[in-house]
Motif scaffolding. Structure first.
Motif, short mmCIF file in Angstrom:
data_model
loop_
_atom_site.label_atom_id
_atom_site.label_comp_id
_atom_site.label_asym_id
_atom_site.label_seq_id
_atom_site.Cartn_x
_atom_site.Cartn_y
_atom_site.Cartn_z
N ILE A 82 35.95 31.02 78.86
CA ILE A 82 35.44 31.62 77.63
C ILE A 82 36.60 32.21 76.83
O ILE A 82 37.48 32.87 77.39
N LEU A 83 36.57 31.99 75.53
CA LEU A 83 37.55 32.57 74.62
C LEU A 83 36.82 33.28 73.49
O LEU A 83 35.97 32.67 72.83
N GLY A 122 42.69 26.52 73.76
CA GLY A 122 41.78 25.38 73.77
C GLY A 122 42.33 24.25 74.63
O GLY A 122 41.58 23.55 75.32
N ASN A 123 43.64 24.08 74.61
CA ASN A 123 44.26 23.08 75.46
C ASN A 123 44.11 23.42 76.93
O ASN A 123 43.93 22.53 77.78
N VAL A 124 44.17 24.71 77.26
CA VAL A 124 43.94 25.14 78.64
C VAL A 124 42.49 24.84 79.04
O VAL A 124 42.22 24.35 80.14
N MET A 125 41.56 25.12 78.15
CA MET A 125 40.14 24.87 78.44
C MET A 125 39.87 23.38 78.60
O MET A 125 39.11 22.96 79.49
N ALA A 136 32.93 28.03 76.40
CA ALA A 136 32.62 28.36 75.01
C ALA A 136 33.74 29.16 74.35
O ALA A 136 34.43 29.94 75.00
N ILE A 137 33.85 28.95 73.05
CA ILE A 137 34.71 29.77 72.19
C ILE A 137 33.80 30.46 71.19
O ILE A 137 32.90 29.83 70.61
N TYR A 176 34.82 17.49 74.94
CA TYR A 176 35.25 18.19 76.15
C TYR A 176 34.16 19.10 76.71
O TYR A 176 34.38 19.84 77.66
N LYS A 177 32.97 19.05 76.09
CA LYS A 177 31.85 19.90 76.49
C LYS A 177 32.18 21.38 76.30
O LYS A 177 31.72 22.24 77.06
N ILE A 178 32.98 21.69 75.28
CA ILE A 178 33.30 23.08 74.92
C ILE A 178 32.55 23.40 73.63
O ILE A 178 32.73 22.74 72.61
#
Length: 250
Positions: A82-83, A122-125, A136-137, A176-178
């Motif tokens: 989560i961010l 986001g790249n880490v996620m 989620a962000i 990416y399912k984010i």
């Protein structure tokens, strides 16, 4: 618990909505990385989290600081769930008198920070496939992004841009399912509004122009952010949740 062992980064976590959100997610089991410029304030927030708070001082308008943050999260936790992009700030200024430096400062803290943090974290996620829609962000926009505020054109412009950036990011990260959403608070009791609320005439005006006839509390916004970050909102992405006490309907 809803966020049990979810690795979470919250920017602007030293006070106000950021602190309230850290407490809300922390008490529901999240492991929270608290990000902000002032270490002492972050430590005050961490003390409220009963061991679930990890302090990382950083300026989120600095590319190198955000790179260091992303590296730290990846090396320490291995992934990110989560961010919450909450860092922000405002200043008074009329367009005809506004300096370039004043414009740039408000754009940087409210918009550039969201871009930098979303890109690098986001790249880490995206680097690790997780269960469907469990990451989620949440970007914190503002009522001022929906309706331009008097004498804050740079802030209104930045917060409106945050909402559109949220939509674009939601589209790009969907494979990416984010999920990516934004929350737009109305007038809330925070350090940013503290001076204004000490003026009874100003406070009364805010209350009169809000359907619920009161100023919001950081904890009320935090609960909505928590919803957007949770799997309770698993089919919601690319949208904005306006939490203004009914300001726009008055």
């Amino acid at each position: 618990m809803r966020f049990d062992n979810k690795v979470t980064v919250i920017t602007g976590a030293g006070s106000g909505i950021g602190r309230a959100t850290a407490v809300e997610l922390g008490k529901q089991g999240a492991k929270v990385v608290l990000v902000g410029r002032t270490k002492e304030k972050l430590e005050e927030t961490a003390a409220l989290l009963e061991g679930n708070g990890d302090v990382f001082p950083a300026d989120v308008t600095s590319e190198s600081d955000v790179e260091n943050l992303a590296s730290y999260v990846k090396e320490t936790y291995g992934h990110l769930d989560i961010l919450i992009n909450n860092a922000g700030g405002s200043a008074q200024g009329k367009i005809l008198n506004l300096s370039s430096s004043e414009w740039d400062y408000v754009q940087d803290i409210n918009l550039k920070s969201v871009f930098l943090v979303s890109k690098m974290l986001g790249n880490v996620m995206a680097d690790r496939q997780r269960s469907e829609n469990d990451r989620a962000i949440v970007n914190v926009s503002s009522l001022s992004g929906h309706k331009a505020g008097a004498h804050i054109p740079h802030y209104s412009a930045a917060k409106a841009a945050v909402m559109n950036f949220t939509r674009a990011l939601a589209f790009e990260l969907a494979p990416y399912k984010i999920r990516v959403n934004s929350v737009s608070p109305g007038f809330v009791e925070t350090p940013l509004t503290e001076d204004g609320l000490q003026n009874e005439r100003f406070k009364s005006s805010i209350e009169r122009n809000t359907a619920l006839q009161r100023v919001g509390k950081p904890e009320e916004i935090a609960k909505v952010i928590a919803f957007a970050a949770s799997t309770d909102a698993s089919y919601m992405t690319g949208t904005d949740l306006l939490v203004d006490g009914g300001w726009l309907i008055v």
